[in-house]
Design a protein around this motif. Structure first.
Motif, PDB file in Angstrom:
ATOM      1  N   THR A   1      -0.841   2.246  -8.934  1.00 16.05           N
ATOM      2  CA  THR A   1      -2.334   2.276  -8.098  1.00 16.05           C
ATOM      3  C   THR A   1      -1.852   1.956  -6.468  1.00 16.05           C
ATOM      4  OG1 THR A   1      -3.342   0.706  -9.801  1.00 16.05           O
ATOM      5  CG2 THR A   1      -4.152   0.467  -7.778  1.00 16.05           C
ATOM      6  N   HIS A   2      -0.788   1.088  -6.044  1.00 20.41           N
ATOM      7  CA  HIS A   2      -0.366   0.924  -4.810  1.00 20.41           C
ATOM      8  C   HIS A   2      -0.021   2.354  -4.236  1.00 20.41           C
ATOM      9  CE1 HIS A   2      -1.060  -3.180  -3.838  1.00 20.41           C
ATOM     10  NE2 HIS A   2      -0.558  -3.451  -4.758  1.00 20.41           N
ATOM     11  N   ALA A   3       0.708   3.156  -4.972  1.00 18.00           N
ATOM     12  CA  ALA A   3       1.258   4.258  -4.399  1.00 18.00           C
ATOM     13  C   ALA A   3       0.021   5.533  -4.024  1.00 18.00           C
ATOM     14  CB  ALA A   3       1.834   5.186  -5.448  1.00 18.00           C
ATOM     15  N   ILE A   4      -1.021   5.287  -4.756  1.00 19.34           N
ATOM     16  CA  ILE A   4      -2.316   5.919  -4.070  1.00 19.34           C
ATOM     17  C   ILE A   4      -2.806   5.331  -3.035  1.00 19.34           C
ATOM     18  CG2 ILE A   4      -4.344   6.984  -4.928  1.00 19.34           C
ATOM     19  CD1 ILE A   4      -3.370   7.069  -7.557  1.00 19.34           C
ATOM     20  N   TYR A   5      -3.021   3.896  -3.301  1.00 21.42           N
ATOM     21  CA  TYR A   5      -3.878   3.112  -2.218  1.00 21.42           C
ATOM     22  C   TYR A   5      -2.957   3.261  -0.781  1.00 21.42           C
ATOM     23  CZ  TYR A   5      -6.553  -0.886  -0.705  1.00 21.42           C
ATOM     24  OH  TYR A   5      -7.247  -1.950  -0.112  1.00 21.42           O
ATOM     25  N   ALA A   6      -1.817   3.557  -0.797  1.00 23.63           N
ATOM     26  CA  ALA A   6      -1.050   3.468   0.398  1.00 23.63           C
ATOM     27  C   ALA A   6      -1.471   4.414   1.368  1.00 23.63           C
ATOM     28  CB  ALA A   6       0.400   3.721   0.121  1.00 23.63           C
ATOM     29  N   VAL A   7      -2.566   5.347   1.194  1.00 16.15           N
ATOM     30  CA  VAL A   7      -2.963   6.403   2.199  1.00 16.15           C
ATOM     31  C   VAL A   7      -3.764   5.673   2.830  1.00 16.15           C
ATOM     32  CG1 VAL A   7      -2.660   8.343   0.287  1.00 16.15           C
ATOM     33  CG2 VAL A   7      -4.824   7.157   0.648  1.00 16.15           C
ATOM     34  N   PHE A   8      -4.467   4.374   2.694  1.00 17.76           N
ATOM     35  CA  PHE A   8      -5.431   3.986   3.681  1.00 17.76           C
ATOM     36  C   PHE A   8      -5.133   3.712   5.266  1.00 17.76           C
ATOM     37  CE2 PHE A   8      -3.622  -0.286   2.658  1.00 17.76           C
ATOM     38  CZ  PHE A   8      -3.860  -1.164   3.998  1.00 17.76           C
ATOM     39  N   PRO A   9      -3.637   3.408   5.334  1.00 16.87           N
ATOM     40  CA  PRO A   9      -3.288   3.461   6.912  1.00 16.87           C
ATOM     41  C   PRO A   9      -3.518   4.529   7.534  1.00 16.87           C
ATOM     42  CG  PRO A   9      -1.713   2.036   5.425  1.00 16.87           C
ATOM     43  CD  PRO A   9      -2.619   2.942   4.612  1.00 16.87           C
ATOM     44  N   ILE A  10      -3.345   5.710   6.586  1.00 16.88           N
ATOM     45  CA  ILE A  10      -3.491   7.022   7.556  1.00 16.88           C
ATOM     46  C   ILE A  10      -4.865   7.117   8.068  1.00 16.88           C
ATOM     47  CG2 ILE A  10      -2.935   9.428   7.246  1.00 16.88           C
ATOM     48  CD1 ILE A  10      -0.718   8.924   5.586  1.00 16.88           C
TER      49      ILE A  10
END
Length: 285
Positions: A99-108
């Motif tokens: 979940t966090h691996a995918i969610y990590a795109v939010f800063p970009i």
């Protein structure tokens, strides 16, 4: 923006990410036995209660409820509630790491939105810092093939909503104070999730009740810290430090879910730190 303000904003952001990671770990435990809408509803009611107390101690509840742009404040609140719900649903279907691996795109996504809607200058150094940080998070998480299931669209959408929420928070913080931001989020969150959550209510056990209370307090603390951080520091500057959430979540995964500490975690953590320092101009001169 002076250097002291930047340091304060970054410190607040890091502490906020740690609180979010603890919240997510507790949520992962709870969501297997309690409906996601019920978890969000309880969190929103706790937030609303604290927002009312906070507003009463500042300018007063009615004065704090007066926003200069109520429509945008309402939209911001709806984005926050929807993002929270989707993330909890993702934790039910995917692992904490996935979940966090995918969610990590939010800063970009946030950096792009900050340049587009806030007029913030995004330097090549910041883009490079975000890229390095993102590589670091992938090294920490090491997503498997399961991350590409249809459920992966849930945290991806949550990431987009959270990026939009961050941008509106930054804009609203320039015009409305913290009490107003909290009241709008708490009110709309409590109203909407109560309508959706009550029909699915399941009486929690004593242990689940304790976990729900801890989760709610972590969520409120994280919100307060992030709102304050955005008042001190530009959204684009803070984005590389949001990757620390992946580091904190990985450590919680080791402690609660038996994940193994290995070299990839150490390398990923170093990359996250390097990305953050690069965005501040500490490296690459």
């Amino acid at each position: 923006m002076n250097s002291d303000d930047k340091r304060i904003g970054i410190s607040l952001c890091l502490t906020s990410m740690a609180a979010y990671a603890i919240q997510d770990g507790i949520t992962k435990v709870l969501v297997s036995g309690i409906p996601a809408t019920q978890i969000v509803m309880i969190r929103c009611w706790v937030l609303l209660l604290l927002a009312l107390v906070f507003a009463a101690s500042r300018r007063g509840i009615w004065q704090s409820a007066r926003s200069s742009q109520p429509v945008k404040q309402t939209l911001r609140a709806l984005l926050g509630v929807a993002e929270t719900y989707l993330f909890i649903v993702a934790l039910r279907h995917l692992g904490l790491a996935e979940t966090h691996a995918i969610y990590a795109v939010f800063p970009i996504l946030t950096i792009g939105l900050a340049g587009l809607f806030l007029g913030e200058r995004i330097s090549p150094r910041q883009w490079l810092a975000v890229a390095i940080g993102f590589v670091g998070t992938l090294a920490i998480i090491r997503p498997g093939f399961g991350v590409f299931s249809r459920y992966s669209l849930i945290p991806l959408l949550a990431a987009l909503l959270f990026a939009s929420y961050n941008i509106l928070t930054r804009r609203m913080s320039r015009q409305d104070d913290l009490a107003t931001n909290l009241l709008y989020l708490g009110f709309w969150g409590a109203l909407l999730t109560t309508l959706a959550g009550l029909p699915q209510w399941q009486t929690p056990t004593l242990w689940q009740t304790a976990l729900i209370l801890a989760l709610s307090l972590c969520g409120v603390t994280a919100q307060l810290l992030l709102l304050q951080a955005l008042k001190y520091t530009a959204a684009a500057t803070l984005q590389p430090f949001n990757y620390s959430l992946l580091l904190f979540a990985s450590l919680i995964g080791i402690a609660l879910f038996g994940e193994r500490l290995d070299l990839s975690l150490v390398i990923g953590a170093v990359l996250v730190v390097v990305g953050g320092m690069l965005s501040l101009g500490r490296l690459g001169r």
